[in-house]
Design an enzyme around this catalytic site. Structure first.
Site, PDB file in Angstrom:
ATOM      1  N   SER A 116      68.377  47.644  76.569  1.00  0.00           N
ATOM      2  CA  SER A 116      67.799  46.336  76.283  1.00  0.00           C
ATOM      3  C   SER A 116      68.004  45.956  74.812  1.00  0.00           C
ATOM      4  CB  SER A 116      66.327  46.333  76.684  1.00  0.00           C
ATOM      5  OG  SER A 116      65.796  45.036  76.680  1.00  0.00           O
ATOM      6  N   ASP A 148      68.178  41.499  86.863  1.00  0.00           N
ATOM      7  CA  ASP A 148      67.830  41.408  85.446  1.00  0.00           C
ATOM      8  C   ASP A 148      68.291  40.062  84.893  1.00  0.00           C
ATOM      9  OD1 ASP A 148      67.435  41.740  82.733  1.00  0.00           O
ATOM     10  OD2 ASP A 148      68.560  43.616  82.595  1.00  0.00           O
ATOM     11  N   HIS A 203      65.333  45.114  85.268  1.00  0.00           N
ATOM     12  CA  HIS A 203      65.399  45.484  83.858  1.00  0.00           C
ATOM     13  C   HIS A 203      64.454  46.653  83.547  1.00  0.00           C
ATOM     14  CE1 HIS A 203      66.353  44.506  79.653  1.00  0.00           C
ATOM     15  NE2 HIS A 203      65.112  44.893  79.393  1.00  0.00           N
TER      16      HIS A 203
END
Length: 307
Positions: free
Chosen positions: A152, A251, A281
């Site tokens: 991320s 995501d 995610h």
């Protein structure tokens, strides 16, 4: 997708959660549920001075139960540059060390909004550059044995560190692994990426949260287009590490992560793009027997073992 899990995702996707107002209590909740290092597990806490000696940068070193390779993974955690730390990622890094058979260096970089851009990036750069320059610190024989990895916002930082190393004339890692990375500055309805609209409301991480994170990391909209914040904005992506990009089907960041891989490939870099079906995610923090984690580490190990 499991119906119960889908309900949980909808709950944590509530638009009532404002990260700019609520990030402190989110940090406290994370800390409450975070796993401390288990006794008997091979973990070592170290610190490296920042370049200007103004602060220490904590690094937690995770040793695998069964070492399979002398290579080293330098890990930058996710959390929108705002939440997360080496404690909340202890289980994920323990799994990473065991499932790859490699030593993992987890970096506890400074967080926004207390320390906005470029504070976190400079901390990550400092650790990567130090380990690659002083190989004795990691026990590596060559700089090529060091791989950058992040998830991320951490994937964003790994990509930015690789660009920064190149631009400052330093050695660039041979490989980098970007797990569902942030690579672009716009996560509103006007985003060029369809996954922001299709996956940005009910799957845990929302488009609204991403925007709030980015505003805390860099309040200035114009500067969010800086390639060290939005790597997709880089005019020159040549001479980057061999790259594995892993994305998740549900995501909101899926499309921009994959597009970054395409852009790297078009610039002449060696790139592998792997989408994990049915995943959302943040799945790298799930238990190591979870299907998305198993699939991701199959791709990671294939990538790491390639010469």
């Amino acid at each position: 997708m499991n119906p119960l899990f889908r309900i949980v995702l909808k709950l944590v996707s509530s638009p009532k959660i404002n990260m700019q107002e609520d990030y402190l209590w989110v940090r406290k909740v994370q800390q409450f549920f975070s796993s401390k290092p288990k006794r008997g597990y091979r973990i070592l806490d170290k610190k490296i001075y920042s370049e200007d000696r103004s602060h220490d940068i904590p690094v937690r070193i995770f040793y695998p139960k069964e070492p399979l390779n002398e290579d080293v993974l330098v890990f930058f955690h996710g959390g929108g540059w705002v939440i997360g730390d080496i404690d909340t990622y202890t289980t994920a890094c323990t799994n990473m060390a065991d499932l790859t058979g490699r030593v993992v260096y987890s970096v506890d970089y400074r967080l926004a909004p207390e320390y906005p851009y470029p504070s976190g990036l400079e901390d990550c750069y400092r650790i990567a550059e130090t380990l690659m320059t002083h190989l004795e610190l990691s026990g590596s024989m060559e700089a090529s044995q060091i791989t950058l990895i992040g998830d991320s916002a951490g994937g964003n930082l790994a990509a930015a560190v690789s660009l920064l190393l190149r631009d400052r004339g330093k050695a660039v890692p041979a490989k980098q692994i970007l797990l569902y990375p942030v690579t672009y500055w716009n996560h509103t309805e006007s985003s060029p990426f369809e996954s922001i609209r299709t996956n940005g409301y009910e799957y845990g991480l929302t488009a609204k949260k991403i925007q709030e994170y980015m505003e805390m990391y860099e309040p200035d909209l114009t500067n969010r287009k800086n390639p060290y914040i939005s790597p997709l904005m880089a005019k020159d992506l040549k001479n980057q590490p061999k790259t594995l990009i892993i994305t998740a089907e549900f995501d909101p960041l899926r499309d921009e992560g994959e597009m970054y891989g395409i852009a790297l490939r078009e610039a002449g870099n060696d790139v592998v793009i792997q989408r994990i079906g049915g995943a959302v995610h943040g799945f790298i923090t799930y238990p190591k027997f979870a299907v998305p984690v198993t699939a991701a580490y199959q791709a990671i190990n294939d990538f790491l073992n390639e010469k």
